[in-house]
Motif scaffolding. Sequence first.
Motif, mmCIF file in Angstrom:
data_model
loop_
_atom_site.group_PDB
_atom_site.id
_atom_site.type_symbol
_atom_site.label_atom_id
_atom_site.label_comp_id
_atom_site.label_asym_id
_atom_site.label_seq_id
_atom_site.Cartn_x
_atom_site.Cartn_y
_atom_site.Cartn_z
ATOM 1 N N UNK A 129 0.806 -1.150 -0.032
ATOM 2 C CA UNK A 129 0.062 0.051 0.010
ATOM 3 C C UNK A 129 0.898 1.168 0.233
ATOM 4 N N UNK A 130 1.611 1.087 0.812
ATOM 5 C CA UNK A 130 2.700 2.437 0.964
ATOM 6 C C UNK A 130 3.587 2.560 -0.402
ATOM 7 N N UNK A 131 4.030 1.535 -0.934
ATOM 8 C CA UNK A 131 4.653 1.709 -2.296
ATOM 9 C C UNK A 131 3.846 2.181 -3.224
ATOM 10 N N UNK A 132 2.583 1.689 -3.428
ATOM 11 C CA UNK A 132 1.642 1.847 -4.174
ATOM 12 C C UNK A 132 1.433 3.602 -4.203
ATOM 13 N N UNK A 133 1.022 4.103 -2.951
ATOM 14 C CA UNK A 133 0.728 5.415 -2.962
ATOM 15 C C UNK A 133 1.997 6.326 -3.293
ATOM 16 N N UNK A 134 3.442 5.772 -2.781
ATOM 17 C CA UNK A 134 4.475 6.609 -3.279
ATOM 18 C C UNK A 134 4.819 6.642 -4.839
ATOM 19 N N UNK A 135 4.428 5.352 -5.270
ATOM 20 C CA UNK A 135 4.758 5.445 -6.628
ATOM 21 C C UNK A 135 3.839 6.346 -7.499
ATOM 22 N N UNK A 136 2.376 6.318 -6.908
ATOM 23 C CA UNK A 136 1.506 7.312 -7.561
ATOM 24 C C UNK A 136 2.104 8.744 -7.513
ATOM 25 N N UNK A 137 2.186 9.064 -6.283
ATOM 26 C CA UNK A 137 2.567 10.653 -6.206
ATOM 27 C C UNK A 137 3.730 10.900 -6.984
#
Length: 222
Positions: A129-137
């Motif tokens: 989840x954290x990686x997905x949010x970071x990659x999106x930003x």
Amino acid sequence: MITVHHLNNSRSQRVLWLLEELGLPYDVKRYERDAKTSLAPPELRKVHPLGKSPVITDGALTVAESGAILEYLVDRHGQGRLKPTGEQDLLHYRYFMHFAEGSAMPPLVMKLVFNKIKRAPMPFFVKPIAKGIADKVLGSFVQPNIDAQLKFVEGELSARPWFAGAEFSAADVQMSFAAEAWAARGGAMASYPKVREFLDRIHARPAYQRALERGGPYDLMS
């Protein structure tokens, strides 16, 4: 005597460089980042309440913030050096003295922070989840801003050899940290040969080399 309160691997390196370009005598008081947090040590709060670098003392005066320090040194001690006088060049000079920290550095800092979030230890079920949010930003906001700024700066350096005009100035010193950060973590620098050429030219300057000797290891580019 001017004293530079110098934090390793920080913006204070360009203050040392400017002092070397101006040929001014100065002392260096060294501070080391915390090995775990990379933050400045609490001792710096004795110099300035925010406890950040760069900060200089000049007699009874304390001056903080990169742009303010460089402008103070040029205006008070420069004797007309490293600041253009022509109207257009002076406009470029003022713009890039502020662009470096006001526009260029925020997305670079965001990229550094979000990449650290992706690598940070956390429960296995949270990490995707954290990686997905970071990659999106990073992909939708941070990197597009970095790319747009690099394209803009490439155009500016294609129009004139230095940021303020035909002559080297303190604006080039101010922009050096952003340019080095772009090279270290900004993306495909092969697409921006003028920015790369700018870095090569400033790194070859004798005053830049002397500042590295005074400041110690500087690993932003690694």
